[in-house]
Write an enzyme that holds these catalytic residues in place. Sequence first.
Site, PDB file in Angstrom:
ATOM      1  N   SER A 142       0.340   5.432   2.110  1.00  0.00           N
ATOM      2  CA  SER A 142      -0.194   6.243   3.205  1.00  0.00           C
ATOM      3  C   SER A 142       0.867   7.206   3.740  1.00  0.00           C
ATOM      4  CB  SER A 142      -0.754   5.321   4.289  1.00  0.00           C
ATOM      5  OG  SER A 142      -1.594   6.008   5.177  1.00  0.00           O
ATOM      6  N   ASP A 267     -11.819   7.553   0.674  1.00  0.00           N
ATOM      7  CA  ASP A 267     -10.833   7.125   1.672  1.00  0.00           C
ATOM      8  C   ASP A 267     -11.227   7.644   3.061  1.00  0.00           C
ATOM      9  OD1 ASP A 267      -8.480   6.830   3.306  1.00  0.00           O
ATOM     10  OD2 ASP A 267      -7.270   6.735   1.496  1.00  0.00           O
ATOM     11  N   HIS A 295      -9.118   2.962   2.058  1.00  0.00           N
ATOM     12  CA  HIS A 295      -7.722   3.282   2.356  1.00  0.00           C
ATOM     13  C   HIS A 295      -6.847   2.058   2.087  1.00  0.00           C
ATOM     14  CE1 HIS A 295      -4.551   5.739   4.012  1.00  0.00           C
ATOM     15  NE2 HIS A 295      -4.155   4.714   4.765  1.00  0.00           N
TER      16      HIS A 295
END
Length: 325
Positions: A142, A267, A295
């Site tokens: 991320s 996502d 995610h």
Amino acid sequence: MFYQSQFKAAWWLANPHLQTIVAKYLRRKETLATITETLELPDGDFIDLAWTEIPPPDNTRPLVVLLHGLEGSVESHYAQGMLKAVKQRGWIGVLMHFRGCSGKPNRQARSYHSGDTRDISYLSDLLRQRYPDCPLSAIGFSLGGNVLARYLALTPDNPYQAAVIICAPLHLSSCSDRINRGFSKIYQQYLVKMLKASTREKITRRQLTRLDTKSLTDIATIRDFDNQVTAPINGFADAEDYYQQMSSRDLLADIRQPCLVIHAMDDPFLSHRHITSQLKLSASTVFELCRRGGHVGFIAGNNPFKPKFWLEHRVPAYLKEQLKT
């Protein structure tokens, strides 16, 4: 090179929000003991490292550096899972906490942000000096993936032989907008609450003299926080200026070593269209596109009682192939 992934989401977790949320609860009882090393930085601040084991100076086993996501830590389920997978391979893993994310507030007003490469740069040089015969690789999740991409592209002589970037907000502005829509606002609310809490503590400790606790009251979105906190304390004009300067999408073409980018089309944190449009990749970079995964979820398997965490197989397999171990 674009690559259509063979990942197949579990039938019982086809929804992207389930993929995103359930992984945390499936692994809540799993813990991996790590060794903490506090690393003093040249500017007087510090970061904490979490090692699966401390390698000897003559170590030749692969060493894998992990960068966590926004407000993450070694306790994050994805970090625990990947460190465990690294250890099971007989390799050594080390997670670098971003400033203020290890459970202790950092000393300076500035903490970390989506494009801040100063600490991974310092750590990487240190690891190269400490373990000159050790094959190094890196994984960024991320926010940590965006940081890693920027570092790799802007530091071509870096020591890593391979890297993996997972669910990274490569186009920050559109991702900030995406998390402010629909059910994704739930994630935003959770993250903003954490960001405001750590900022409020800095104000109380008189580390942030240009802000007061009242100024945090109206902050409700990631963009609000970046406008009022992230941008001004890091020298950006506003959130959009920060997003434009620190996004790494247009830098992927400059990455020289083998690099795998894993991205899920569903996502709920990211803007698929903005990340993949006009995307240019270096010859050494593979962009693996998954239809599903949420995610940092990517849970597979037909049995709800025996979930398969695909990332923990795909990522080490890719690193093994590149490191030729």
